[in-house]
Design a protein around this motif. Structure first.
Motif, PDB file in Angstrom:
ATOM      1  N   LEU A  48      -8.331   8.978   4.990  1.00  0.00           N
ATOM      2  CA  LEU A  48      -7.570   8.051   5.826  1.00  0.00           C
ATOM      3  C   LEU A  48      -6.102   8.172   5.460  1.00  0.00           C
ATOM      4  O   LEU A  48      -5.731   8.050   4.285  1.00  0.00           O
ATOM      5  N   THR A  49      -5.260   8.436   6.452  1.00  0.00           N
ATOM      6  CA  THR A  49      -3.827   8.587   6.206  1.00  0.00           C
ATOM      7  C   THR A  49      -3.067   7.463   6.902  1.00  0.00           C
ATOM      8  O   THR A  49      -3.459   6.987   7.960  1.00  0.00           O
ATOM      9  N   GLY A  50      -1.969   7.042   6.294  1.00  0.00           N
ATOM     10  CA  GLY A  50      -1.190   5.941   6.835  1.00  0.00           C
ATOM     11  C   GLY A  50      -1.871   4.601   6.679  1.00  0.00           C
ATOM     12  O   GLY A  50      -1.539   3.626   7.365  1.00  0.00           O
ATOM     13  N   LEU A  51      -2.826   4.506   5.747  1.00  0.00           N
ATOM     14  CA  LEU A  51      -3.557   3.271   5.511  1.00  0.00           C
ATOM     15  C   LEU A  51      -2.601   2.193   5.002  1.00  0.00           C
ATOM     16  O   LEU A  51      -1.737   2.453   4.168  1.00  0.00           O
ATOM     17  N   LEU A  52      -2.749   0.992   5.513  1.00  0.00           N
ATOM     18  CA  LEU A  52      -1.960  -0.117   4.989  1.00  0.00           C
ATOM     19  C   LEU A  52      -2.364  -0.379   3.544  1.00  0.00           C
ATOM     20  O   LEU A  52      -3.551  -0.457   3.236  1.00  0.00           O
ATOM     21  N   ARG A  53      -1.390  -0.529   2.667  1.00  0.00           N
ATOM     22  CA  ARG A  53      -1.658  -0.941   1.297  1.00  0.00           C
ATOM     23  C   ARG A  53      -1.053  -2.325   1.099  1.00  0.00           C
ATOM     24  O   ARG A  53       0.162  -2.478   1.006  1.00  0.00           O
ATOM     25  N   SER A  54      -1.901  -3.304   1.102  1.00  0.00           N
ATOM     26  CA  SER A  54      -1.496  -4.696   0.979  1.00  0.00           C
ATOM     27  C   SER A  54      -2.631  -5.418   0.261  1.00  0.00           C
ATOM     28  O   SER A  54      -3.652  -4.816  -0.089  1.00  0.00           O
ATOM     29  N   ARG A  55      -2.474  -6.728   0.064  1.00  0.00           N
ATOM     30  CA  ARG A  55      -3.537  -7.439  -0.642  1.00  0.00           C
ATOM     31  C   ARG A  55      -4.863  -7.336   0.109  1.00  0.00           C
ATOM     32  O   ARG A  55      -5.911  -7.114  -0.504  1.00  0.00           O
ATOM     33  N   ASP A  56      -4.850  -7.495   1.433  1.00  0.00           N
ATOM     34  CA  ASP A  56      -6.098  -7.467   2.186  1.00  0.00           C
ATOM     35  C   ASP A  56      -6.809  -6.121   2.083  1.00  0.00           C
ATOM     36  O   ASP A  56      -8.026  -6.071   1.910  1.00  0.00           O
ATOM     37  N   THR A  57      -6.059  -5.036   2.226  1.00  0.00           N
ATOM     38  CA  THR A  57      -6.707  -3.721   2.153  1.00  0.00           C
ATOM     39  C   THR A  57      -7.086  -3.368   0.721  1.00  0.00           C
ATOM     40  O   THR A  57      -8.096  -2.695   0.500  1.00  0.00           O
ATOM     41  N   ASP A  58      -6.295  -3.813  -0.247  1.00  0.00           N
ATOM     42  CA  ASP A  58      -6.676  -3.577  -1.644  1.00  0.00           C
ATOM     43  C   ASP A  58      -7.948  -4.339  -1.997  1.00  0.00           C
ATOM     44  O   ASP A  58      -8.794  -3.843  -2.760  1.00  0.00           O
ATOM     45  N   LEU A  59      -8.098  -5.559  -1.451  1.00  0.00           N
ATOM     46  CA  LEU A  59      -9.345  -6.292  -1.646  1.00  0.00           C
ATOM     47  C   LEU A  59     -10.519  -5.552  -1.014  1.00  0.00           C
ATOM     48  O   LEU A  59     -11.622  -5.518  -1.578  1.00  0.00           O
ATOM     49  N   VAL A 250      -8.420  10.704   9.488  1.00  0.00           N
ATOM     50  CA  VAL A 250      -8.083   9.695  10.485  1.00  0.00           C
ATOM     51  C   VAL A 250      -6.702   9.130  10.169  1.00  0.00           C
ATOM     52  O   VAL A 250      -6.437   8.725   9.027  1.00  0.00           O
ATOM     53  N   GLN A 251      -5.825   9.102  11.174  1.00  0.00           N
ATOM     54  CA  GLN A 251      -4.493   8.513  11.034  1.00  0.00           C
ATOM     55  C   GLN A 251      -4.536   7.070  11.534  1.00  0.00           C
ATOM     56  O   GLN A 251      -5.027   6.793  12.622  1.00  0.00           O
ATOM     57  N   VAL A 252      -4.003   6.153  10.736  1.00  0.00           N
ATOM     58  CA  VAL A 252      -3.991   4.728  11.091  1.00  0.00           C
ATOM     59  C   VAL A 252      -2.712   4.395  11.847  1.00  0.00           C
ATOM     60  O   VAL A 252      -1.613   4.761  11.421  1.00  0.00           O
ATOM     61  N   GLU A 253      -2.848   3.687  12.978  1.00  0.00           N
ATOM     62  CA  GLU A 253      -1.679   3.258  13.756  1.00  0.00           C
ATOM     63  C   GLU A 253      -0.864   2.211  12.989  1.00  0.00           C
ATOM     64  O   GLU A 253      -1.402   1.494  12.146  1.00  0.00           O
ATOM     65  N   PRO A 254       0.434   2.077  13.326  1.00  0.00           N
ATOM     66  CA  PRO A 254       1.211   0.952  12.780  1.00  0.00           C
ATOM     67  C   PRO A 254       0.592  -0.379  13.204  1.00  0.00           C
ATOM     68  O   PRO A 254      -0.065  -0.468  14.235  1.00  0.00           O
ATOM     69  N   ASP A 255       0.818  -1.409  12.403  1.00  0.00           N
ATOM     70  CA  ASP A 255       0.291  -2.738  12.706  1.00  0.00           C
ATOM     71  C   ASP A 255       1.200  -3.425  13.722  1.00  0.00           C
ATOM     72  O   ASP A 255       2.279  -3.907  13.383  1.00  0.00           O
ATOM     73  N   LEU A 256       0.768  -3.480  14.973  1.00  0.00           N
ATOM     74  CA  LEU A 256       1.610  -4.003  16.040  1.00  0.00           C
ATOM     75  C   LEU A 256       1.819  -5.508  15.922  1.00  0.00           C
ATOM     76  O   LEU A 256       2.866  -6.027  16.322  1.00  0.00           O
TER      77      LEU A 256
END
Length: 452
Positions: A48-59, A250-256
């Motif tokens: 997975l590329t461009g994955l958001l790295r934040s508290r929610d995704t780290d959890l 898989v490329q992750v889209e920006p969070d709109l």
């Protein structure tokens, strides 16, 4: 990056003049966590590329690792993560999953625990104990799970004991409180040995675009889904141990939705703000934002980049138009940002179809009405939404605004601070749930600096 305790306050900067900024938005939280689940449900590694790295995704990553999934983070770019499912597709039970305050973790990961080799305990932040879980857990019980509640029935914490075999079948739940209950069951159904039919029995189903996102992601992973949202019915052809089959990369889209505070800043502060890599086609609810902003008086431009996306530029108009009676049910998660804009509108707005926001990180409708009143504005709760009656800006005033440990309430307050002096935000750090460095991004936007 700003690091503050929950008790400290952050002074929201004012817009000193018309904005002229380009803001690069990190990956979509909703897509990031769905792809992580789908990759874990497969039988081979997925990058997975461009994955958001934040508290929610780290959890989410931590939850998957607790269940025996190998998540390998690229040391040179932590937004690139390779997910390696457990051998044989059997997850590791007997452990505790920390959901934090992440809805996608508490509502998607129990489905994986249905495929574990032992019971799994689910827990989270104290505030998460007030987020409803009952519809999902009732659905999992219909598929063979046993649930032991360790606190209030229908909420975290609980222990899930999986069935010996996931066959599939028909599941009926009332998902009026959150579309995530349907999405969680759809994701699990991909691994059933037979077809699964999921039926929503309630009157209102919020955030249908999020369910459409889940369906499209499942189809991308080779799962056959028949969706009939008009009848509130979905049918999934389970693939059993074969699992899902996402592409190797898989490329992750920006969070709109996370783009909304920045683009909305152009209406409040004047000038223009651009967001690159805006997908030409998307299932994200934030994809409705151009239409909403244009209705409120913004000038909208899309400049294609030739790569299936465009630079989305918003220019503020001479005034902000109220929305009148307006259905925001397809995009409830952006309501706090829309509300921040409408405080400065030229006529009232009555936002409907968003009663389910009472069950988010906090009761967002009550929180919005409370915080708008705190600064001298006027807003009230409706049965299914929020009414905002604009007052002259000069009658509003600075205040210490509460965030209720809710990231979208924090960005809501920052938007208000663009125009009203003396706004201080308690616990701005809660924005790390989906935007790891929101204060820095906000400051750079106001300075007109490019953001990589």
């Amino acid at each position: 990056m700003v690091t503050m305790t929950a008790e400290e306050t952050w002074e929201a900067p004012q817009a000193g003049g018309p904005l002229d900024a380009t803001v690069t938005i990190p990956g979509s939280k909703s897509l990031s966590n769905r792809y992580l689940i789908l990759a874990a449900l497969g039988s081979r590694p997925v990058r997975l590329t461009g994955l958001l790295r934040s508290r929610d995704t780290d959890l989410m990553i931590a939850a998957l690792e607790t269940l025996g999934v190998d998540c390998r983070v690229d040391l040179d770019d932590p937004t690139n993560v390779t997910v390696i499912p457990p051998a044989g597709g059997r997850f590791r039970g007997g452990a505790r999953v920390d959901c934090g305050l992440a809805g996608t973790v508490m509502r998607f990961v129990p489905g994986l625990a249905m495929l574990a080799d032992a019971p799994t305990r689910f827990d989270g932040d104290e505030q998460a104990y007030r987020r409803p879980m009952r519809p999902l857990l009732d659905g999992l019980t219909q598929l063979g799970a046993r649930i032991e509640y360790l606190g209030q029935e229908g909420f975290l914490p609980f222990v899930l004991t999986p069935p010996s075999h996931l066959v599939g079948g028909e599941v009926t739940i009332d998902s009026s409180a959150s579309s995530q209950f349907i999405s969680g069951l759809l994701l699990l159904a991909a691994r059933a040995d037979g077809p699964t039919i999921i039926v929503h029995s309630g009157q209102h189903l919020p955030s249908l675009p999020h369910i459409a996102m889940t369906v499209e992601d499942l189809c991308q992973a080779g799962v056959q889904v028949q969706a009939n949202p008009d009848c509130c019915r979905w049918s999934v052809e389970g693939r059993g141990p074969a699992g899902t089959q996402l592409p190797d990369q898989v490329q992750v889209e920006p969070d709109l939705s996370n783009a909304t505070p920045f683009l909305g800043a152009a209406l409040i502060g004047g000038g223009q703000v651009s967001v690159p890599k805006w997908p030409e086609r998307t299932t994200q609810p934030g994809g409705l934002l151009p239409k909403y902003l244009e209705t409120m008086g913004a000038k909208i431009d899309m400049v294609p980049d030739g790569q299936g996306s465009a630079t989305f530029r918003v220019t503020g108009g001479e005034s902000i138009h109220g929305l009148g009676d307006f259905d925001l049910s397809p995009a409830g998660e952006i309501v706090p940002s829309i509300a921040a804009i409408l405080i400065f509108a030229d006529c009232p707005s009555r936002l409907h179809g968003i009663g389910h926001l009472r069950g988010h990180e906090t009761n967002r409708l009550k929180a919005l009405a409370t915080e708008i009143a705190r600064i001298g504005g006027q807003a009230s709760e409706l049965d299914d939404g929020l009414a905002i009656e604009p007052v002259p800006t000069q009658r509003m005033h600075g205040a210490v605004m509460e965030t209720y440990a809710d990231h979208r309430m924090a960005t809501f307050a920052a938007m208000i601070g663009l125009k009203i002096p003396g706004i201080r935000v308690r616990n701005i750090g809660t924005t790390a749930k989906t935007l790891p460095d929101f204060p820095g991004m906000w400051k750079r936007m106001l300075a007109g600096e490019g953001q990589d």
